[in-house]
Write a protein that holds these residues in place. Structure first.
Motif, PDB file in Angstrom:
ATOM      1  N   ILE A 313      10.315 -11.447   1.157  1.00 48.97           N
ATOM      2  CA  ILE A 313       9.781 -10.329   0.401  1.00 48.97           C
ATOM      3  C   ILE A 313       9.252 -10.846  -0.932  1.00 48.97           C
ATOM      4  N   PHE A 314       8.045 -10.440  -1.295  1.00 49.58           N
ATOM      5  CA  PHE A 314       7.511 -10.777  -2.612  1.00 49.58           C
ATOM      6  C   PHE A 314       6.434  -9.764  -2.975  1.00 49.58           C
ATOM      7  N   THR A 315       5.964  -9.847  -4.214  1.00 51.98           N
ATOM      8  CA  THR A 315       4.900  -8.951  -4.659  1.00 51.98           C
ATOM      9  C   THR A 315       3.654  -9.750  -5.007  1.00 51.98           C
ATOM     10  N   VAL A 316       2.515  -9.087  -4.880  1.00 56.30           N
ATOM     11  CA  VAL A 316       1.231  -9.623  -5.328  1.00 56.30           C
ATOM     12  C   VAL A 316       0.509  -8.511  -6.079  1.00 56.30           C
ATOM     13  N   LYS A 317      -0.506  -8.857  -6.816  1.00 56.21           N
ATOM     14  CA  LYS A 317      -1.300  -7.841  -7.495  1.00 56.21           C
ATOM     15  C   LYS A 317      -2.028  -6.973  -6.472  1.00 56.21           C
ATOM     16  N   ASP A 318      -2.158  -5.685  -6.792  1.00 53.43           N
ATOM     17  CA  ASP A 318      -2.801  -4.755  -5.862  1.00 53.43           C
ATOM     18  C   ASP A 318      -4.172  -5.252  -5.411  1.00 53.43           C
ATOM     19  N   GLN A 319      -4.941  -5.845  -6.342  1.00 52.68           N
ATOM     20  CA  GLN A 319      -6.324  -6.190  -6.015  1.00 52.68           C
ATOM     21  C   GLN A 319      -6.445  -7.339  -5.016  1.00 52.68           C
ATOM     22  N   VAL A 320      -5.362  -8.109  -4.813  1.00 51.83           N
ATOM     23  CA  VAL A 320      -5.433  -9.202  -3.834  1.00 51.83           C
ATOM     24  C   VAL A 320      -4.551  -8.935  -2.620  1.00 51.83           C
ATOM     25  N   SER A 321      -3.963  -7.748  -2.555  1.00 56.81           N
ATOM     26  CA  SER A 321      -3.023  -7.477  -1.461  1.00 56.81           C
ATOM     27  C   SER A 321      -3.702  -7.486  -0.097  1.00 56.81           C
ATOM     28  N   ALA A 322      -4.909  -6.916   0.007  1.00 58.10           N
ATOM     29  CA  ALA A 322      -5.604  -6.889   1.296  1.00 58.10           C
ATOM     30  C   ALA A 322      -5.881  -8.307   1.783  1.00 58.10           C
ATOM     31  N   LYS A 323      -6.273  -9.178   0.881  1.00 56.85           N
ATOM     32  CA  LYS A 323      -6.530 -10.577   1.234  1.00 56.85           C
ATOM     33  C   LYS A 323      -5.244 -11.257   1.708  1.00 56.85           C
ATOM     34  N   ALA A 324      -4.147 -11.016   0.997  1.00 53.73           N
ATOM     35  CA  ALA A 324      -2.863 -11.618   1.374  1.00 53.73           C
ATOM     36  C   ALA A 324      -2.404 -11.148   2.743  1.00 53.73           C
ATOM     37  N   ILE A 325      -2.537  -9.851   2.989  1.00 55.42           N
ATOM     38  CA  ILE A 325      -2.118  -9.288   4.280  1.00 55.42           C
ATOM     39  C   ILE A 325      -2.949  -9.868   5.413  1.00 55.42           C
ATOM     40  N   GLU A 326      -4.255  -9.972   5.204  1.00 59.32           N
ATOM     41  CA  GLU A 326      -5.142 -10.514   6.236  1.00 59.32           C
ATOM     42  C   GLU A 326      -4.756 -11.955   6.587  1.00 59.32           C
ATOM     43  N   ILE A 327      -4.481 -12.763   5.564  1.00 56.75           N
ATOM     44  CA  ILE A 327      -4.102 -14.161   5.793  1.00 56.75           C
ATOM     45  C   ILE A 327      -2.810 -14.239   6.601  1.00 56.75           C
ATOM     46  N   LEU A 328      -1.821 -13.450   6.211  1.00 57.47           N
ATOM     47  CA  LEU A 328      -0.511 -13.495   6.873  1.00 57.47           C
ATOM     48  C   LEU A 328      -0.599 -12.990   8.322  1.00 57.47           C
ATOM     49  N   GLN A 329      -1.375 -11.933   8.527  1.00 53.92           N
ATOM     50  CA  GLN A 329      -1.529 -11.416   9.891  1.00 53.92           C
ATOM     51  C   GLN A 329      -2.282 -12.400  10.773  1.00 53.92           C
ATOM     52  N   ASN A 330      -3.263 -13.094  10.220  1.00 59.66           N
ATOM     53  CA  ASN A 330      -3.995 -14.107  10.990  1.00 59.66           C
ATOM     54  C   ASN A 330      -3.105 -15.282  11.363  1.00 59.66           C
ATOM     55  N   MET A 331      -2.022 -15.466  10.599  1.00 60.52           N
ATOM     56  CA  MET A 331      -1.053 -16.520  10.912  1.00 60.52           C
ATOM     57  C   MET A 331      -0.036 -16.062  11.951  1.00 60.52           C
ATOM     58  N   GLY A 332      -0.123 -14.777  12.339  1.00 59.83           N
ATOM     59  CA  GLY A 332       0.772 -14.249  13.362  1.00 59.83           C
ATOM     60  C   GLY A 332       2.011 -13.550  12.836  1.00 59.83           C
ATOM     61  N   PHE A 333       2.074 -13.308  11.544  1.00 62.71           N
ATOM     62  CA  PHE A 333       3.240 -12.643  10.971  1.00 62.71           C
ATOM     63  C   PHE A 333       3.054 -11.130  10.939  1.00 62.71           C
ATOM     64  N   ALA A 334       4.139 -10.419  11.157  1.00 55.47           N
ATOM     65  CA  ALA A 334       4.146  -8.963  10.950  1.00 55.47           C
ATOM     66  C   ALA A 334       4.408  -8.704   9.480  1.00 55.47           C
ATOM     67  N   PRO A 339       2.096  -0.528  -1.206  1.00 53.24           N
ATOM     68  CA  PRO A 339       1.184  -0.645  -2.353  1.00 53.24           C
ATOM     69  C   PRO A 339       1.598   0.298  -3.491  1.00 53.24           C
ATOM     70  N   GLY A 340       0.940   0.127  -4.630  1.00 57.68           N
ATOM     71  CA  GLY A 340       1.149   1.043  -5.748  1.00 57.68           C
ATOM     72  C   GLY A 340       2.548   0.977  -6.321  1.00 57.68           C
ATOM     73  N   CYS A 341       3.027  -0.231  -6.593  1.00 59.58           N
ATOM     74  CA  CYS A 341       4.362  -0.408  -7.175  1.00 59.58           C
ATOM     75  C   CYS A 341       4.241  -0.912  -8.606  1.00 59.58           C
ATOM     76  N   ALA A 342       5.390  -0.961  -9.280  1.00 56.99           N
ATOM     77  CA  ALA A 342       5.454  -1.483 -10.639  1.00 56.99           C
ATOM     78  C   ALA A 342       6.770  -2.221 -10.821  1.00 56.99           C
ATOM     79  N   LYS A 343       6.714  -3.276 -11.588  1.00 52.77           N
ATOM     80  CA  LYS A 343       7.902  -4.059 -11.907  1.00 52.77           C
ATOM     81  C   LYS A 343       8.385  -3.664 -13.294  1.00 52.77           C
ATOM     82  N   VAL A 344       9.610  -3.196 -13.381  1.00 47.69           N
ATOM     83  CA  VAL A 344      10.204  -2.784 -14.660  1.00 47.69           C
ATOM     84  C   VAL A 344      11.343  -3.748 -14.964  1.00 47.69           C
ATOM     85  N   SER A 345      11.339  -4.321 -16.172  1.00 47.41           N
ATOM     86  CA  SER A 345      12.295  -5.372 -16.514  1.00 47.41           C
ATOM     87  C   SER A 345      13.103  -4.996 -17.746  1.00 47.41           C
TER      88      SER A 345
END
Length: 406
Positions: A313-334, A339-345
């Motif tokens: 489990i990890f987070t990426v910026k919203d604007q690159v999430s579609a690219k990340a998902i496409e790469i991972l799915q092309n590698m055969g991962f589910a 989307p639409g989250c925020a990290k509060v520290s």
């Protein structure tokens, strides 16, 4: 020579009235016996005629295919304009002032154009002009390679310039001037009763800066830590004392108050949580390596990482999430995406070894019916991932729970 490094951002230099206020800060330091070395950013923000983004927009209309080397040469122009304007302002008042580019100030960097790192500083010209009783104005955000190519230092580059010069000159202090009174316990646009912190440790402000507080760049703090040079975050438009960033208080080491285990609340919006199922992968360790290598090769920064045998489990910026998902799915991962989250520290040097801090965080968010999607912690920070719709309520709830307004 008693050096004081002062850094002024672009909003402090946008017009003659503001430059007058900046000049008074510089002259006051001069009258107090310091030799000021003043680092300036480009004037204004996008849309203003001399802002860096405006210069970029101008050439990108001609062609979007501009090499990084040439981009850096262009992006260095804004600081040169504001620096010469500041020299003119001071000389009009009868003060001897001189302007130096990053190269002339001896700032040598690597050749990573648009995000260069400082390798060394030779401040010979700064010393020369300072001994001639001149106020030295230095262009922030820029340096030069050993081959003579102009480079820029990336986001927060002028803060980095100021900190690096402070270390090279063994300055008495580094003053970072902004449009707020100092480092706040939370974003005042979200928390009405956020307070200005009088003193914070280097480690605390590095964590706050990394987790979304935008008052100062974390790289600048890390550089100042090398020689334990005090950083002061002040407001250009007031005489408020601001926030002192140091490992020491005036009376010795900073005392961590056990009833103030949290120093401040920071946040990063617009992130997507990705959960990659690895349970059915033949070699799980190999799956973990492939996932993170794929993200790195694609230039996608990952954050908030939890690794389990059955999932990553990890987070990426919203604007690159579609690219990340496409790469991972092309590698055969589910992939399961939220989307639409925020990290509060919640950040505080006082939390180390104190029981019940996480319980209070969970309680504060539960009282507001805010679902926690993911958590992680270190010795000085606890992170919670929430839906962005809940972000502001989460910040206010934590600020109130830990009584940061008192």
């Amino acid at each position: 020579m008693k050096y004081l490094v002062q850094k002024f951002g672009g909003t402090s230099l946008a017009n003659s009235e503001l430059r007058e206020m900046v000049a008074q800060k510089i002259i006051r330091a001069k009258n107090e016996g310091y030799s000021p070395v003043v680092v300036v950013s480009a004037i204004g923000r996008q849309g203003d005629p001399y802002a860096t983004d405006t210069l970029l927009e101008f050439v990108e209309k001609i062609s979007p295919d501009i090499p990084p080397r040439e981009l850096d040469t262009l992006m260095s122009c804004g600081e040169i304009i504001s620096g010469v304007a500041m020299v003119a302002t001071l000389r009009a008042k009868g003060y001897n002032a001189v302007f130096l580019t990053g190269s002339q100030a001896g700032i040598i960097t690597d050749d990573c154009f648009t995000d260069a790192h400082i390798q060394e500083i030779n401040p010979a010209l700064i010393h020369k002009y300072a001994h001639q009783d001149a106020i030295v104005i230095v262009a922030g955000f820029q340096g030069v390679t050993k081959d003579g190519d102009v480079t820029t230092l990336g986001r927060g580059g002028s803060d980095t310039t100021a900190a690096a010069l402070g270390v090279a000159l063994n300055a008495e202090a580094i003053d970072i001037y902004t449009d707020v009174d100092g480092i706040m316990t939370a974003d005042p646009r979200i928390v009405d009763d956020a307070k200005t912190l009088n003193v914070v440790t280097y480690n605390e402000i590095v964590q706050l800066a990394h987790e979304g507080a935008k008052v100062i760049h974390p790289r600048a703090v890390e550089i100042a830590m090398q020689k334990n040079i005090p950083l002061r975050v002040k407001c250009t438009f007031s005489d408020a004392p601001g926030t002192l960033v140091t490992a020491q208080s005036e009376n010795g080491p900073i005392e961590i108050q056990k009833d103030k285990v949290i120093t401040g609340i920071a946040h990063i919006p617009n992130v997507t949580q990705l959960k990659i199922i690895t349970a059915n992968y033949p070699e799980i360790e190999d799956a973990h390596l492939k996932i993170f290598k794929a993200m790195a090769l694609a230039g996608i920064s990952v954050d908030f990482i939890n690794v389990y045998p059955e999932a990553v489990i990890f987070t990426v910026k919203d604007q690159v999430s579609a690219k990340a998902i496409e790469i991972l799915q092309n590698m055969g991962f589910a992939v399961e995406a939220v989307p639409g989250c925020a990290k509060v520290s919640a950040v505080g040097a006082g939390m180390a070894g104190v029981p019940g801090v996480m319980a209070r965080i969970v309680e504060a968010l539960a009282e507001e019916k805010i679902k926690i999607l993911q958590t992680a912690d270190s010795h000085s920070t606890i992170w919670c991932l929430v839906k962005q719709a809940d972000m502001e309520r989460a910040i206010r709830a934590l600020h109130k729970k830990f009584k940061l307004n008192e």
